[in-house]
Design a protein around this motif. Sequence first.
Motif, mmCIF file in Angstrom:
data_model
loop_
_atom_site.group_PDB
_atom_site.id
_atom_site.type_symbol
_atom_site.label_atom_id
_atom_site.label_comp_id
_atom_site.label_asym_id
_atom_site.label_seq_id
_atom_site.Cartn_x
_atom_site.Cartn_y
_atom_site.Cartn_z
ATOM 1 N N ARG A 263 0.819 -1.217 0.000
ATOM 2 C CA ARG A 263 0.000 0.000 0.000
ATOM 3 C C ARG A 263 0.851 1.265 0.000
ATOM 4 N NH1 ARG A 263 -4.818 -1.722 4.315
ATOM 5 N NH2 ARG A 263 -5.415 -3.642 3.212
ATOM 6 N N ARG A 264 1.947 1.189 -0.735
ATOM 7 C CA ARG A 264 2.809 2.359 -0.936
ATOM 8 C C ARG A 264 2.580 2.837 -2.356
ATOM 9 N NH1 ARG A 264 7.204 2.499 2.508
ATOM 10 N NH2 ARG A 264 7.622 4.516 1.525
ATOM 11 N N TRP A 265 1.617 3.725 -2.520
ATOM 12 C CA TRP A 265 1.138 4.068 -3.852
ATOM 13 C C TRP A 265 2.129 4.914 -4.642
ATOM 14 C CZ3 TRP A 265 -2.325 0.631 -4.003
ATOM 15 C CH2 TRP A 265 -3.155 0.368 -2.914
ATOM 16 N N VAL A 266 2.782 5.851 -3.997
ATOM 17 C CA VAL A 266 3.714 6.727 -4.724
ATOM 18 C C VAL A 266 4.910 5.951 -5.277
ATOM 19 C CG1 VAL A 266 5.251 8.719 -4.534
ATOM 20 C CG2 VAL A 266 2.989 8.792 -3.467
ATOM 21 N N PRO A 267 5.621 5.141 -4.464
ATOM 22 C CA PRO A 267 6.711 4.334 -5.037
ATOM 23 C C PRO A 267 6.236 3.382 -6.125
ATOM 24 C CG PRO A 267 6.852 4.360 -2.644
ATOM 25 C CD PRO A 267 5.537 4.973 -3.005
ATOM 26 N N ALA A 268 5.017 2.840 -5.963
ATOM 27 C CA ALA A 268 4.481 1.939 -6.988
ATOM 28 C C ALA A 268 4.275 2.677 -8.298
ATOM 29 C CB ALA A 268 3.173 1.325 -6.511
ATOM 30 N N ALA A 269 3.745 3.892 -8.216
ATOM 31 C CA ALA A 269 3.524 4.689 -9.425
ATOM 32 C C ALA A 269 4.846 5.047 -10.100
ATOM 33 C CB ALA A 269 2.740 5.950 -9.081
ATOM 34 N N ILE A 270 5.849 5.394 -9.295
ATOM 35 C CA ILE A 270 7.165 5.748 -9.849
ATOM 36 C C ILE A 270 7.776 4.543 -10.565
ATOM 37 C CG2 ILE A 270 9.522 6.400 -9.254
ATOM 38 C CD1 ILE A 270 8.356 8.092 -6.990
ATOM 39 N N ALA A 271 7.689 3.357 -9.943
ATOM 40 C CA ALA A 271 8.240 2.146 -10.555
ATOM 41 C C ALA A 271 7.526 1.825 -11.858
ATOM 42 C CB ALA A 271 8.137 0.971 -9.585
ATOM 43 N N LEU A 272 6.213 1.999 -11.858
ATOM 44 C CA LEU A 272 5.438 1.693 -13.063
ATOM 45 C C LEU A 272 5.766 2.667 -14.192
ATOM 46 C CD1 LEU A 272 3.343 -0.212 -14.194
ATOM 47 C CD2 LEU A 272 1.565 1.365 -13.392
ATOM 48 N N VAL A 273 5.870 3.944 -13.878
ATOM 49 C CA VAL A 273 6.222 4.948 -14.889
ATOM 50 C C VAL A 273 7.617 4.683 -15.445
ATOM 51 C CG1 VAL A 273 6.725 7.394 -15.256
ATOM 52 C CG2 VAL A 273 4.682 6.720 -13.991
ATOM 53 N N ALA A 274 8.546 4.336 -14.550
ATOM 54 C CA ALA A 274 9.903 4.023 -15.005
ATOM 55 C C ALA A 274 9.893 2.813 -15.931
ATOM 56 C CB ALA A 274 10.814 3.760 -13.802
ATOM 57 N N GLY A 275 9.097 1.792 -15.585
ATOM 58 C CA GLY A 275 8.998 0.616 -16.440
ATOM 59 C C GLY A 275 8.427 0.939 -17.810
ATOM 60 N N LEU A 276 7.412 1.792 -17.848
ATOM 61 C CA LEU A 276 6.821 2.188 -19.131
ATOM 62 C C LEU A 276 7.820 2.976 -19.972
ATOM 63 C CD1 LEU A 276 3.242 3.234 -17.964
ATOM 64 C CD2 LEU A 276 3.877 1.193 -19.269
ATOM 65 N N ALA A 277 8.628 3.814 -19.321
ATOM 66 C CA ALA A 277 9.633 4.590 -20.047
ATOM 67 C C ALA A 277 10.684 3.669 -20.670
ATOM 68 C CB ALA A 277 10.289 5.601 -19.117
ATOM 69 N N VAL A 278 11.122 2.664 -19.897
ATOM 70 C CA VAL A 278 12.109 1.719 -20.419
ATOM 71 C C VAL A 278 11.500 0.892 -21.548
ATOM 72 C CG1 VAL A 278 13.541 -0.276 -19.854
ATOM 73 C CG2 VAL A 278 13.377 1.615 -18.257
ATOM 74 N N TYR A 279 10.234 0.526 -21.398
ATOM 75 C CA TYR A 279 9.561 -0.258 -22.438
ATOM 76 C C TYR A 279 9.426 0.556 -23.728
ATOM 77 C CZ TYR A 279 6.188 -3.490 -24.514
ATOM 78 O OH TYR A 279 5.568 -4.390 -25.341
ATOM 79 N N ALA A 280 9.131 1.837 -23.590
ATOM 80 C CA ALA A 280 9.044 2.713 -24.766
ATOM 81 C C ALA A 280 10.389 2.796 -25.475
ATOM 82 C CB ALA A 280 8.564 4.099 -24.348
ATOM 83 N N LEU A 281 11.465 2.869 -24.687
ATOM 84 C CA LEU A 281 12.803 2.892 -25.280
ATOM 85 C C LEU A 281 13.098 1.575 -25.990
ATOM 86 C CD1 LEU A 281 15.563 4.280 -25.649
ATOM 87 C CD2 LEU A 281 16.232 3.335 -23.412
ATOM 88 N N TYR A 282 12.679 0.465 -25.374
ATOM 89 C CA TYR A 282 12.890 -0.859 -25.985
ATOM 90 C C TYR A 282 12.222 -0.946 -27.359
ATOM 91 C CZ TYR A 282 12.244 -5.873 -26.760
ATOM 92 O OH TYR A 282 12.214 -7.129 -27.319
ATOM 93 N N TRP A 283 10.999 -0.419 -27.491
ATOM 94 C CA TRP A 283 10.285 -0.479 -28.757
ATOM 95 C C TRP A 283 10.782 0.551 -29.761
ATOM 96 C CZ3 TRP A 283 7.666 -4.039 -31.057
ATOM 97 C CH2 TRP A 283 7.028 -5.027 -30.318
ATOM 98 N N ALA A 284 11.364 1.633 -29.269
ATOM 99 C CA ALA A 284 11.792 2.708 -30.175
ATOM 100 C C ALA A 284 13.064 2.356 -30.935
ATOM 101 C CB ALA A 284 11.994 4.004 -29.390
#
Length: 409
Positions: free
Chosen positions: A344-365
């Motif tokens: 139930r640590r929402w802020v760290p969870a959101a940061i981790a998820l955003v970071a993962g999406l950014a890395v995934y975008a780089l992977y596809w780019a």
Amino acid sequence: MDRATSWRPPRWARPILLAVVLVLVLAITVTLTGQTQLTSSGTSEAAVRLALPILFAALGGLWAERVGIINIGLEGMMVLGTWGAAWAGYQWGPWAALVGGLAFGALGGLLHAVATVTFNVNHIVSGVAITLLGLGLTKYLSTLLFEPVSQNPRESPRVPGFTEFSVPGLSEGLQSVEQQQRVFVSDAAGLLGGLVTGLTPLVLIAVALVPISYLVLWRTAFGLRLRSAGESPVAAESLGVNVVAHKYAGVVVSGALAGLGGAALVLNPGQLGYLENQVGGRGYIGLAAMIFGNWRPAGLLAGSALFGYVDGLQLRAGGEAVHALLYGATLLAVVIAVLWVARRRWVPAAIALVAGLAVYALYWAIDTVPTEFATYAPQLVTLVVLAAASQRLRPPAALGAEYRRGEGS
């Protein structure tokens, strides 16, 4: 007990669970990308060899900073260790190379101790000076002593190396399982197989020094006094501890361990000799591994393994494998986000998820990581890891603080 923390596993089980999760992430990545080098025994074996210098440097940083002395001079002490190991090794063999590297590294540590403990020179300034001194001194000594025998002032004659060995039965069995290409099982076998294949006595020494450092620093009276010098030297002195002597001991041991890191570079089966600029920033990466490990032996071992793995991967498979590693980083970010949600640590969870999406975008780019970037993958991982770990770090309280004898009286 709070429901948000009741699910946590016992402390002893956490490293095992972490290892299982990492192997599972890599196994999924291999299955979806086809980059089998991510979990091959060859990559794991290369990672061990490349992690050794970083591990020695990280242990050196631990000993110095636990007594309150910042040691960014690890790089220079490793440089001194490479020359000392090559000079002694080509004359008397690999064991002499270890002694030579240790002695020259300890000399660099002694100079750092004299400057920072006795004369209260700024620790950063002293560390930079030690590194510059190491680079200049080894270049001069190489011209003086190596050029007549190797006809090249930038490298030494070939140094005899240790005989390699593998764990009988276990190495062959793991290789057999790896070749079966079963998801997760073969991946785990490949990673473990590299850890028991192509070993040298230097690998055993490095691994043994991790628990030895823990036992000495946390389970002996000497270690307690040494760490007290880095936490509160004034209080330690008031209790009768010779703070200056313990600071000298910590920094000299630090230099000796960094010198062993230089010897590990010289005795690498792919090198077996001194080569100018062969340290290549590994002293700084070792310092980063120590910080990532929160100034604890087990943590710095994990950090050294991480940096060694990335370095070995880019050397064996290049940009395509590093590109696939971006996919694995995305999966790992998702796992971390789920764990934060469970707590139930929402802020760290959101940061981790955003970071993962950014890395995934780089992977596809991009289709592959350019060679120029893949070469510096360990350094880039160093920056990312330190940024991610910065919020949980707890350095010694008096790290970098100026101390003069008699302040506790």
